[in-house]
Design a protein around this motif. Structure first.
Motif: not given
Lengths: 182, 131
Positions: A8-22, A78-86
């Motif tokens: 869900x986190x990855x899905x949420x981040x895969x949107x340009x507008x949400x990235x702009x908000x962040x 602060x979570x790294x992609x590696x941590x999320x993948x693991x």
């Protein structure tokens, strides 16, 4: 965090507008109207995106007088992609089960009444067949070539080829004519 | 405008134009990785399609049931079609109220969007009818 939450986190981040908000919230906490103005989106669209960011834990909100102010959740970022993948998943068990089913299918199709029909051409299938025959041997025990040949011959007439494959696949170690199952 | 044919031409042309703007926007938003906003545009397109279908259905119904002059048919058609703007969005209003009550932001935005498009079409139809 569970694997589903990570998805869900990855899905949420895969949107340009949400990235702009962040990106805006990283600079400073903000309220909806200001974000709407900066990003040229309607306040309701901003609220929609903020809700998604809050749901996955990337943003948080608090009341300041009459406004609801939104800010980033630094801990989550602060979570790294590696941590999320693991992150542990039940997929590992499913994979093991699929592999076991595949192995059984190969054994069923290459053995008839305990006898090997023919040596599979594909490496992967051949290894499964060799490991199945190797079950007849004790691990660590030393065998002479004659003993090996007799035992393999119970499964297949061309015992020489099978024996050589077993050595090359690392199932047996050969030293001075003595074979040890590894 | 005093006949169904007259209003049909201009009204449905305008609907088609507005719809094509949304389709273009949706494509460009999707290409820009703004998938949710692209979906909003697609939702608008669906509402345009609904009210185009309802327009044609209302016309068909009036033509089949009213045996009178073109003006009488036109007046009945306007009543019929305008009624669809109350009937169809009523479930959207219920959903909107529910989403507000339960703080379901995504549903709220979607229902508001649908109602906005429906309102804009109702206003457009009334403007054309009165012109």
């Amino acid at each position: 965090m569970t694997e589903d939450q990570a998805i869900q986190l990855f899905k949420c981040l895969s949107d340009k507008s949400r990235l702009q908000i962040l990106k805006n919230l990283i600079k400073e906490p903000m309220y909806v109207e200001l974000l709407a103005e900066r990003l040229e989106l309607t306040p309701s669209t901003i609220s929609f995106h903020l809700k998604k960011l809050i749901d996955v834990g990337l943003a948080t909100s608090y009341k300041e007088q009459y406004y609801v102010v939104y800010s980033i959740n630094e801990k989550m970022l602060e979570n790294t992609i590696l941590e999320l993948v693991k992150i542990d998943s039940n997929e590992h068990e499913a994979q093991t089960e699929r592999e076991e089913n595949y192995r059984n299918k190969i054994i069923k199709s290459f053995f008839v009444m305990g006898k090997l029909k023919n040596i599979p051409v594909q490496n992967e299938k051949r290894k499964i067949v060799l490991l199945e025959i190797a079950k007849a041997f004790e691990q660590g025990k030393k065998y002479t070539e004659r003993e090996i040949n007799i035992m393999i011959a119970d499964y297949y007439d061309d015992f020489c080829t099978l024996r050589k494959y077993m050595v090359s696949e690392g199932i047996f170690e050969r030293e001075n004519g003595i074979y040890t199952k590894l | 405008m005093k006949t169904i044919g007259e209003i049909k031409q201009v009204y449905l042309d305008e609907l088609e134009l507005r719809k094509s703007v949304c389709v273009t926007k949706a494509t460009s938003l999707q290409a820009d990785n703004k998938l949710d906003e692209a979906n909003f545009e697609k939702i608008k397109v669906n509402v345009f399609d609904i009210f185009t279908t309802l327009f044609n259905a209302s016309e068909k119904k009036v033509n089949a049931s009213v045996k009178g002059t073109d003006l009488e048919k036109y007046n009945q058609f306007c009543i019929e079609y305008l009624e669809t703007f109350n009937k169809i969005p009523s479930s959207w209003r219920i959903k909107l109220e529910y989403s507000i009550k339960n703080n379901l932001i995504a549903d709220k935005v979607i229902e508001e969007l649908k109602l906005d498009v429906a309102d804009s079409l109702k206003n457009l139809f009334n403007e054309m009818r009165e012109s």
